[in-house]
Design a protein around this motif. Structure first.
Motif, short mmCIF file in Angstrom:
data_model
loop_
_atom_site.label_atom_id
_atom_site.label_comp_id
_atom_site.label_asym_id
_atom_site.label_seq_id
_atom_site.Cartn_x
_atom_site.Cartn_y
_atom_site.Cartn_z
N ARG A 74 142.18 32.69 23.50
CA ARG A 74 142.89 33.77 22.80
C ARG A 74 141.94 34.68 22.05
NH1 ARG A 74 145.23 34.36 17.29
NH2 ARG A 74 146.95 35.84 17.44
N TRP A 75 142.22 35.97 22.16
CA TRP A 75 141.58 36.97 21.33
C TRP A 75 142.66 37.48 20.37
CZ3 TRP A 75 137.45 40.47 23.88
CH2 TRP A 75 136.67 41.06 22.90
N ALA A 76 142.47 37.24 19.08
CA ALA A 76 143.53 37.48 18.11
C ALA A 76 144.05 38.90 18.17
CB ALA A 76 143.02 37.17 16.70
N THR A 77 145.37 39.04 18.30
CA THR A 77 146.03 40.35 18.26
C THR A 77 147.13 40.29 17.19
OG1 THR A 77 147.49 39.66 20.07
CG2 THR A 77 145.52 40.91 20.65
N GLY A 100 148.71 39.44 27.22
CA GLY A 100 149.44 40.71 27.14
C GLY A 100 150.09 40.90 25.79
N ILE A 101 151.13 41.71 25.77
CA ILE A 101 151.83 42.00 24.52
C ILE A 101 153.32 42.14 24.79
CG2 ILE A 101 151.39 44.49 24.77
CD1 ILE A 101 151.22 44.57 21.67
N ILE A 102 154.13 41.49 23.98
CA ILE A 102 155.59 41.59 24.07
C ILE A 102 156.04 42.63 23.06
CG2 ILE A 102 157.78 40.34 24.00
CD1 ILE A 102 155.75 39.43 26.18
N GLU A 103 156.40 43.81 23.55
CA GLU A 103 156.66 44.93 22.66
C GLU A 103 157.93 44.72 21.82
OE1 GLU A 103 156.79 48.24 25.30
OE2 GLU A 103 154.62 48.20 25.71
N ASN A 104 158.90 43.99 22.34
CA ASN A 104 160.16 43.80 21.62
C ASN A 104 160.26 42.42 20.99
OD1 ASN A 104 160.33 42.56 24.15
ND2 ASN A 104 162.56 42.82 24.27
N TYR A 105 159.09 41.83 20.65
CA TYR A 105 159.14 40.45 20.14
C TYR A 105 159.82 40.37 18.78
CZ TYR A 105 155.46 40.72 16.56
OH TYR A 105 154.74 41.00 15.43
N ARG A 106 159.69 41.43 17.96
CA ARG A 106 160.33 41.38 16.63
C ARG A 106 161.84 41.26 16.76
NH1 ARG A 106 156.37 45.28 16.19
NH2 ARG A 106 154.71 44.88 14.68
N GLU A 107 162.38 42.04 17.69
CA GLU A 107 163.84 41.99 17.91
C GLU A 107 164.28 40.59 18.37
OE1 GLU A 107 166.60 43.44 21.61
OE2 GLU A 107 165.07 44.86 20.89
N ILE A 108 163.52 40.01 19.33
CA ILE A 108 163.86 38.68 19.85
C ILE A 108 163.66 37.63 18.76
CG2 ILE A 108 163.27 36.93 21.56
CD1 ILE A 108 162.37 39.22 23.42
N ASP A 124 153.35 37.13 18.96
CA ASP A 124 154.48 37.57 19.77
C ASP A 124 154.80 36.55 20.85
OD1 ASP A 124 152.04 38.10 21.03
OD2 ASP A 124 152.79 39.82 22.13
N THR A 125 153.79 35.74 21.25
CA THR A 125 153.95 34.80 22.36
C THR A 125 155.00 33.72 22.08
OG1 THR A 125 151.66 35.14 23.02
CG2 THR A 125 152.73 33.13 23.81
N GLU A 126 155.08 33.28 20.83
CA GLU A 126 155.94 32.14 20.52
C GLU A 126 157.40 32.41 20.84
OE1 GLU A 126 156.88 28.95 16.92
OE2 GLU A 126 155.51 30.63 16.54
N VAL A 127 157.81 33.69 20.84
CA VAL A 127 159.21 33.99 21.13
C VAL A 127 159.57 33.55 22.55
CG1 VAL A 127 159.27 35.94 19.53
CG2 VAL A 127 158.85 36.37 21.96
N ARG A 152 164.23 39.52 29.49
CA ARG A 152 164.35 40.05 28.13
C ARG A 152 163.06 40.67 27.61
NH1 ARG A 152 167.79 38.22 24.27
NH2 ARG A 152 166.77 39.89 23.08
N LEU A 153 161.95 40.33 28.22
CA LEU A 153 160.65 40.75 27.68
C LEU A 153 160.32 42.18 28.07
CD1 LEU A 153 158.52 37.54 28.42
CD2 LEU A 153 159.97 38.04 26.43
N GLU A 154 159.85 42.95 27.10
CA GLU A 154 159.35 44.31 27.34
C GLU A 154 157.87 44.33 27.00
OE1 GLU A 154 161.65 47.00 25.02
OE2 GLU A 154 163.57 46.38 25.89
N GLY A 155 157.08 44.97 27.88
CA GLY A 155 155.65 45.04 27.64
C GLY A 155 154.87 44.54 28.83
N ALA A 156 153.67 44.04 28.56
CA ALA A 156 152.79 43.52 29.61
C ALA A 156 152.59 42.03 29.38
CB ALA A 156 151.45 44.24 29.58
#
Length: 599
Positions: A74-77, A100-108, A124-127, A152-156
């Motif tokens: 992991r590279w911290a994001t 990658g990045i889950i753009e809608n992780y806050r909502e989930i 964001d991954t834990e969601v 449900r996931l948005e992003g890369a």
């Protein structure tokens, strides 16, 4: 860039995973972890720092017999580099790794917390793992639950998930972040985010297409909606790492849209740019910027000089490092000294940095290689996260340098209080579109290949552009010189009539960068002057130009930097195809080295 590995088979799984992660160390990381499942029982280990720390944690853990495992560097994001934030992330009975990045992780995350789910990390991954287990409660079918989760996931993302509900299975999905699956005659299955961990292990590999989702067991591999196309994997590490491309340079041009996402992750937020690497008070007392670099990095610095003055309202001076060392420069402590280097070992740039440090200036390095000499010496560093670049002629390193500098100009502009929220939002919107622009620009490759046969002879090339497209013209000329050995020069378009136009004739090839969003009419007039002197014109523009002998039509964009990145790809592809037609080794051009460690 984070790295992923996965394994299904009867070998000692821990060692298989850690050795696979070791092959991905070059991508950069600050923590690592693995999860191993045998007989329905999952063991997980994480460590901050290098893989030796994970080795020490797992030295007494061994497996025997069939099992599955997943691993991650992991590279911290999202969140600091801690064990809790390291992957794999766990639910009640499942584990997940993710690039990658889950753009809608806050909502989930908010939705799951309202359902009573407790989160352990800041990522964001834990969601993903908690959402999967919530969906399993509904579907009572693991693959249906996994599909519902991915939908449900948005992003890369590139995702591997294991669960005690199906102990012999790894679930996987890919969108916008690379994932490769391999297999051999022993019914072993391998996953990785690049070729390197699979060489010598898998006999065949498939490069997953965007949108692929599926699962693998010891007996079968299932995917939808795309069918996997397996091809033999060369046992030669260099050949295999090319991933089917003719040259590393070609592969690296095609990787640009992926690594650009890595460069942006955790830094491009909803309404601002964030750099955890920079202290809150870093800009105190700073009223000017001096950038210092060599070669391609110098061109990135030139691009940023326009951006810093435009967006940060700070005066900027750009220096060629090899000249800076000997000019007895005036260095004042109100100056932020920024050095740029792909390798972090560039001798001239390193010596310039030492001079700035000796003079008491604050220093910032922009670099692609962690723990390099420049990184260790500078006060603070922003890593570009381009991944290893093997082609001597820089492509993705340049692209990510420009992106970091663009983001930095916005960051400084916000900190200096000179940018309105509306301006910041406009720039952030453009930044968010860059990976897509880089990907779509690849559609022009076949056109560049066909045009290249018309540009093999003549007495030289002019690359011309204005504003930020002038440094891009310099970079286009340098790319062509480096790998084709043809003479090429970059010029500001408005300077042609101040002397260079004397060279114009039918055997002089002019590559004209004609963006619609910036000084189009002025540039058009300059190109018309060259055309009137019978220069052969190759126009690169979203606007048809009747006087062009050849034309590469780019997409319409609403921001100059989006046009910049698309034209950058066109220049790279054109230079590469000309060099290939001339029979040159574009990865190892004569007389050049990847890292210039002598002055």
């Amino acid at each position: 860039m984070c790295g992923i590995v996965g394994y299904i088979g009867k070998r000692e799984i821990k060692s298989q995973l850690i050795e696979g992660l070791r092959e991905l160390e070059y991508r950069g990381y600050d923590s690592a972890g693995i999860a191993v499942m045998q007989s329905g029982k999952i063991d997980s280990f994480k460590a901050v720092g290098k893989l030796t720390n994970l080795d020490n944690k797992t030295k007494n853990f061994l497996t025997d017999g069939l099992g599955v495992g997943i691993g991650h560097t992991r590279w911290a994001t999202h969140g600091k580099p801690t064990e809790l934030n390291a992957h794999p992330h766990m639910g009640d009975y499942s584990y997940v790794v993710h690039n990658g990045i889950i753009e809608n992780y806050r909502e989930i995350k908010s939705e799951l917390e309202n359902c009573g789910v407790n989160f352990l990390s800041q990522t964001d991954t834990e969601v993903i793992v908690h959402l999967f287990e919530k969906e399993y409660e509904h579907y009572k079918d693991t693959f249906a639950a996994f599909k519902a989760t991915i939908e449900r996931l948005e992003g890369a993302y590139a995702v591997l998930l294991i669960t005690q509900k199906t102990p012999d299975t790894i679930y996987f999905a890919r969108k916008g972040s690379p994932m490769i699956i391999g297999k051999n005659s022993e019914n072993e299955v391998f996953f990785a985010s690049s070729d390197a961990p699979l060489i010598g292990e898998a006999k065949e590999v498939a490069y997953m297409e965007d949108g692929t989702i599926g699962y693998a067991t010891p007996d079968s591999i299932y995917t939808e909606p795309h069918t996997l196309q397996f091809v033999p994997l060369s046992g030669d590490k260099l050949t295999a790492q090319k991933g089917g491309y003719r040259f590393f340079m070609e592969k690296e041009i095609y990787e640009q849209y992926e690594v650009m996402s890595d460069t942006m992750i955790g830094r491009v937020l909803d309404n601002e740019i964030s750099f955890e690497e920079i202290d809150e008070n870093f800009l105190d007392g700073i009223s000017r910027i001096k950038l210092c670099a060599c070669g391609t990095s110098y061109h990135a610095a030139l691009v940023s000089s326009y951006l810093f003055e435009r967006l940060s309202k700070l005066p900027v001076q750009v220096e060629i490092a090899s000249e800076f060392r000997y000019k007895e420069p005036l260095l004042t402590k109100d100056t932020l000294f920024i050095v740029i280097s792909q390798s972090g070992e560039t001798a001239d740039t390193l010596e310039a940095l030492k001079m700035a440090k000796h003079a008491g200036l604050k220093t910032l390095a922009i670099c692609n290689v962690d723990n390099s000499s420049i990184v260790r010496l500078a006060d603070t560093t922003i890593l570009t996260r381009a991944g290893i670049e093997k082609g001597v002629a820089s492509t993705k390193a340049f692209a990510t340098q420009v992106m970091v500098l663009w983001m930095l100009s916005l960051y400084f502009g916000k900190r200096c209080g000179v940018l309105e929220d509306s301006q910041i939002n406009k720039e952030l919107d453009a930044i968010g579109h860059v990976p897509t622009v880089l990907k779509n620009a690849l559609d022009i490759h076949e056109k560049c290949k066909r045009l290249s046969k018309r540009y093999l002879h003549g007495h030289g090339f002019f690359f011309i552009g204005r504003d930020i497209f002038y440094p891009l013209a310099l970079e286009g000329a340098l790319k062509l010189k480096e790998i084709s050995y043809l003479h090429a020069e970059g010029y500001p378009a408005g300077e042609m009539k101040h002397g260079p136009i004397a060279l114009a004739d039918a055997e002089l090839f002019t590559i004209a960068l004609m963006p619609k969003t910036l000084l189009y009419d002025k540039t058009k007039s300059n190109v018309e002057e060259l055309s009137a002197r019978d220069s052969t014109i190759l126009a690169i523009s979203p606007e048809i130009f009747d006087l062009a002998d050849d034309f590469i039509l780019t997409h319409n964009h609403n921001h100059p930097m989006l046009e910049f990145f698309e034209m950058m790809v066109v220049e790279q592809l054109l230079a590469m195809e000309i060099a290939i037609r001339l029979g040159n080794d574009v990865d190892m051009p004569r007389n050049l080295a990847k890292s210039v460690t002598v002055e």
